[in-house]
Design a protein around this motif. Structure first.
Motif, PDB file in Angstrom:
ATOM      1  N   VAL A 174       7.156  -5.535  -0.142  1.00 60.47           N
ATOM      2  CA  VAL A 174       7.671  -6.859  -0.318  1.00 60.47           C
ATOM      3  C   VAL A 174       8.967  -6.492  -1.581  1.00 60.47           C
ATOM      4  CG1 VAL A 174       6.917  -7.381  -2.447  1.00 60.47           C
ATOM      5  CG2 VAL A 174       4.891  -7.095  -1.469  1.00 60.47           C
ATOM      6  N   TRP A 175       8.937  -5.275  -1.220  1.00 54.23           N
ATOM      7  CA  TRP A 175      10.585  -4.818  -2.039  1.00 54.23           C
ATOM      8  C   TRP A 175      11.703  -5.157  -0.515  1.00 54.23           C
ATOM      9  CZ3 TRP A 175      10.721   0.436  -5.088  1.00 54.23           C
ATOM     10  CH2 TRP A 175      10.097   0.224  -6.462  1.00 54.23           C
ATOM     11  N   LYS A 176      11.338  -4.635   0.758  1.00 52.74           N
ATOM     12  CA  LYS A 176      12.390  -5.033   1.560  1.00 52.74           C
ATOM     13  C   LYS A 176      12.906  -6.107   1.663  1.00 52.74           C
ATOM     14  CE  LYS A 176      11.745  -0.100   3.308  1.00 52.74           C
ATOM     15  NZ  LYS A 176      11.348   0.720   4.713  1.00 52.74           N
ATOM     16  N   THR A 177      11.470  -7.434   1.380  1.00 56.71           N
ATOM     17  CA  THR A 177      11.199  -8.584   1.680  1.00 56.71           C
ATOM     18  C   THR A 177      12.521  -9.086   0.993  1.00 56.71           C
ATOM     19  OG1 THR A 177       9.188  -8.071   1.393  1.00 56.71           O
ATOM     20  CG2 THR A 177      10.559 -10.125   3.470  1.00 56.71           C
ATOM     21  N   GLY A 178      12.369  -8.303  -0.922  1.00 59.91           N
ATOM     22  CA  GLY A 178      13.456  -9.467  -1.204  1.00 59.91           C
ATOM     23  C   GLY A 178      14.866  -8.824  -1.158  1.00 59.91           C
ATOM     24  N   GLY A 179      14.820  -7.742  -0.129  1.00 60.25           N
ATOM     25  CA  GLY A 179      16.163  -7.187   0.069  1.00 60.25           C
ATOM     26  C   GLY A 179      16.521  -5.840  -1.201  1.00 60.25           C
ATOM     27  N   VAL A 180      15.360  -5.421  -2.032  1.00 62.05           N
ATOM     28  CA  VAL A 180      15.206  -4.537  -2.557  1.00 62.05           C
ATOM     29  C   VAL A 180      14.774  -3.407  -2.085  1.00 62.05           C
ATOM     30  CG1 VAL A 180      14.064  -3.368  -4.739  1.00 62.05           C
ATOM     31  CG2 VAL A 180      15.011  -6.230  -5.040  1.00 62.05           C
ATOM     32  N   SER A 181      15.726  -1.635  -2.429  1.00 57.64           N
ATOM     33  CA  SER A 181      15.084  -1.034  -1.805  1.00 57.64           C
ATOM     34  C   SER A 181      15.189   0.236  -3.654  1.00 57.64           C
ATOM     35  CB  SER A 181      16.412  -0.119  -0.947  1.00 57.64           C
ATOM     36  OG  SER A 181      17.647  -0.220  -1.062  1.00 57.64           O
ATOM     37  N   CYS A 182      14.318   1.335  -2.913  1.00 54.38           N
ATOM     38  CA  CYS A 182      14.380   2.260  -3.403  1.00 54.38           C
ATOM     39  C   CYS A 182      15.274   3.840  -3.047  1.00 54.38           C
ATOM     40  CB  CYS A 182      12.854   2.818  -4.251  1.00 54.38           C
ATOM     41  SG  CYS A 182      12.435   3.992  -5.468  1.00 54.38           S
ATOM     42  N   ALA A 183      16.696   3.808  -4.217  1.00 57.72           N
ATOM     43  CA  ALA A 183      17.690   4.177  -4.069  1.00 57.72           C
ATOM     44  C   ALA A 183      17.116   6.124  -4.689  1.00 57.72           C
ATOM     45  CB  ALA A 183      18.745   4.012  -4.622  1.00 57.72           C
ATOM     46  N   ALA A 184      16.667   5.761  -6.016  1.00 60.08           N
ATOM     47  CA  ALA A 184      16.436   7.375  -6.102  1.00 60.08           C
ATOM     48  C   ALA A 184      14.596   7.247  -6.860  1.00 60.08           C
ATOM     49  CB  ALA A 184      17.070   7.704  -7.078  1.00 60.08           C
ATOM     50  N   GLU A 189       2.972   0.844   0.910  1.00 63.22           N
ATOM     51  CA  GLU A 189       3.758   0.884   2.522  1.00 63.22           C
ATOM     52  C   GLU A 189       3.666  -0.629   1.142  1.00 63.22           C
ATOM     53  OE1 GLU A 189       1.497   2.021   5.365  1.00 63.22           O
ATOM     54  OE2 GLU A 189       2.843   3.652   5.545  1.00 63.22           O
ATOM     55  N   ALA A 190       2.333  -1.473   1.035  1.00 64.45           N
ATOM     56  CA  ALA A 190       2.574  -2.881   0.883  1.00 64.45           C
ATOM     57  C   ALA A 190       3.976  -3.398  -0.260  1.00 64.45           C
ATOM     58  CB  ALA A 190       1.762  -2.973   0.630  1.00 64.45           C
ATOM     59  N   MET A 191       3.618  -2.132  -1.072  1.00 59.59           N
ATOM     60  CA  MET A 191       5.032  -2.045  -2.314  1.00 59.59           C
ATOM     61  C   MET A 191       6.404  -2.155  -1.787  1.00 59.59           C
ATOM     62  SD  MET A 191       4.863  -0.327  -5.819  1.00 59.59           S
ATOM     63  CE  MET A 191       5.723   0.697  -5.200  1.00 59.59           C
ATOM     64  N   VAL A 192       6.253  -1.470  -1.266  1.00 57.87           N
ATOM     65  CA  VAL A 192       7.787  -1.358  -0.858  1.00 57.87           C
ATOM     66  C   VAL A 192       8.132  -2.614   0.536  1.00 57.87           C
ATOM     67  CG1 VAL A 192       9.246   0.221   1.055  1.00 57.87           C
ATOM     68  CG2 VAL A 192       7.573   1.216  -0.830  1.00 57.87           C
ATOM     69  N   MET A 249     -12.132   6.417 -11.478  1.00 65.34           N
ATOM     70  CA  MET A 249     -11.706   5.153 -10.010  1.00 65.34           C
ATOM     71  C   MET A 249     -11.500   6.783  -8.704  1.00 65.34           C
ATOM     72  SD  MET A 249      -8.883   3.016  -9.738  1.00 65.34           S
ATOM     73  CE  MET A 249      -8.166   2.543  -8.268  1.00 65.34           C
ATOM     74  N   LYS A 250     -11.500   6.595  -7.526  1.00 64.72           N
ATOM     75  CA  LYS A 250     -11.342   7.760  -6.487  1.00 64.72           C
ATOM     76  C   LYS A 250     -10.952   6.546  -5.239  1.00 64.72           C
ATOM     77  CE  LYS A 250     -12.765  11.398  -3.966  1.00 64.72           C
ATOM     78  NZ  LYS A 250     -13.980  12.118  -4.071  1.00 64.72           N
ATOM     79  N   VAL A 251      -9.833   7.495  -5.194  1.00 64.07           N
ATOM     80  CA  VAL A 251      -9.025   6.169  -4.145  1.00 64.07           C
ATOM     81  C   VAL A 251      -8.740   6.760  -2.839  1.00 64.07           C
ATOM     82  CG1 VAL A 251      -7.280   4.853  -3.858  1.00 64.07           C
ATOM     83  CG2 VAL A 251      -7.679   4.752  -5.509  1.00 64.07           C
ATOM     84  N   GLU A 252      -9.077   6.586  -1.778  1.00 63.56           N
ATOM     85  CA  GLU A 252      -8.618   7.940  -0.368  1.00 63.56           C
ATOM     86  C   GLU A 252      -7.477   7.902  -0.062  1.00 63.56           C
ATOM     87  OE1 GLU A 252     -11.542   9.428   1.122  1.00 63.56           O
ATOM     88  OE2 GLU A 252     -12.554   8.532  -0.435  1.00 63.56           O
ATOM     89  N   ARG A 253      -6.654   8.696   0.605  1.00 59.76           N
ATOM     90  CA  ARG A 253      -5.298   9.009   0.715  1.00 59.76           C
ATOM     91  C   ARG A 253      -4.886   8.046   0.963  1.00 59.76           C
ATOM     92  NH1 ARG A 253      -2.750  14.231   1.956  1.00 59.76           N
ATOM     93  NH2 ARG A 253      -0.729  13.644   3.040  1.00 59.76           N
ATOM     94  N   GLU A 254      -5.413   7.219   2.927  1.00 62.04           N
ATOM     95  CA  GLU A 254      -5.103   6.187   3.487  1.00 62.04           C
ATOM     96  C   GLU A 254      -4.691   4.564   2.439  1.00 62.04           C
ATOM     97  OE1 GLU A 254      -3.467   6.214   6.269  1.00 62.04           O
ATOM     98  OE2 GLU A 254      -3.710   8.607   5.653  1.00 62.04           O
ATOM     99  N   GLU A 255      -5.586   4.701   1.493  1.00 60.24           N
ATOM    100  CA  GLU A 255      -6.267   3.369   1.039  1.00 60.24           C
ATOM    101  C   GLU A 255      -4.937   2.875  -0.329  1.00 60.24           C
ATOM    102  OE1 GLU A 255      -8.678   0.973  -2.329  1.00 60.24           O
ATOM    103  OE2 GLU A 255      -9.522   2.372  -1.483  1.00 60.24           O
ATOM    104  N   LEU A 256      -4.475   4.090  -0.400  1.00 55.79           N
ATOM    105  CA  LEU A 256      -3.469   5.027  -1.248  1.00 55.79           C
ATOM    106  C   LEU A 256      -2.052   4.437  -0.759  1.00 55.79           C
ATOM    107  CD1 LEU A 256      -1.883   5.460  -4.011  1.00 55.79           C
ATOM    108  CD2 LEU A 256      -2.447   8.261  -3.445  1.00 55.79           C
ATOM    109  N   LYS A 257      -1.753   4.778   0.541  1.00 57.30           N
ATOM    110  CA  LYS A 257      -0.467   5.024   1.159  1.00 57.30           C
ATOM    111  C   LYS A 257      -0.667   3.688   1.867  1.00 57.30           C
ATOM    112  CE  LYS A 257       1.173   6.769   5.975  1.00 57.30           C
ATOM    113  NZ  LYS A 257       0.504   7.597   6.567  1.00 57.30           N
ATOM    114  N   SER A 258      -2.104   2.898   2.307  1.00 63.63           N
ATOM    115  CA  SER A 258      -1.510   1.175   2.638  1.00 63.63           C
ATOM    116  C   SER A 258      -0.938   0.866   1.381  1.00 63.63           C
ATOM    117  CB  SER A 258      -2.872   0.961   3.111  1.00 63.63           C
ATOM    118  OG  SER A 258      -3.908   0.791   2.490  1.00 63.63           O
ATOM    119  N   SER A 259      -1.657   1.143   0.313  1.00 59.25           N
ATOM    120  CA  SER A 259      -0.721   0.336  -1.088  1.00 59.25           C
ATOM    121  C   SER A 259       0.422   0.541  -1.332  1.00 59.25           C
ATOM    122  CB  SER A 259      -2.055   0.498  -2.167  1.00 59.25           C
ATOM    123  OG  SER A 259      -3.649  -0.129  -2.315  1.00 59.25           O
TER     124      SER A 259
END
Length: 104
Positions: free
Chosen positions: A18-28, A13-16, A1-11
């Protein structure tokens, strides 16, 4: 499976988002030695490629309803690095990344 850099970046960003909408953040988020042993980094003879094994991904997430946050450490498959200029960058994908990408 080969994924373009921009596709990986947007995926990612989408995950982050979803986290932010639920008030979740990645501390580390860091790559650490696996529980089974110290990380091995083998640099190729060309000095511009390397394979990392016995590594784990350590994450700590914080949310309003999580007292003190949640930490997890997950073993990750060996992955490749490539030297670009003076910096080492990921070369290719590992199972951890492909698990969060949508199937194509």
């Amino acid at each position: 499976m080969k994924v373009e850099r921009e596709e990986l970046k947007s995926s990612m960003e989408a995950m982050v988002l979803v986290w932010k909408t639920g008030g979740v953040s990645c501390a580390a988020c860091e790559i650490v030695d696996s529980p089974s042993g110290e990380m091995d980094i083998v640099v190729g003879g060309d000095g511009k490629s390397a394979i990392v094994s016995k590594a784990a991904l350590h994450m700590k997430t914080v949310a309003p309803d999580l007292d003190g946050g949640v930490e997890s450490t997950t073993n990750i498959d060996p992955f490749a690095l490539i030297k670009v200029g003076k910096k080492w960058k990921f070369d290719g994908l590992n199972d951890l990344i492909t698990d969060i990408l949508p199937a194509s």
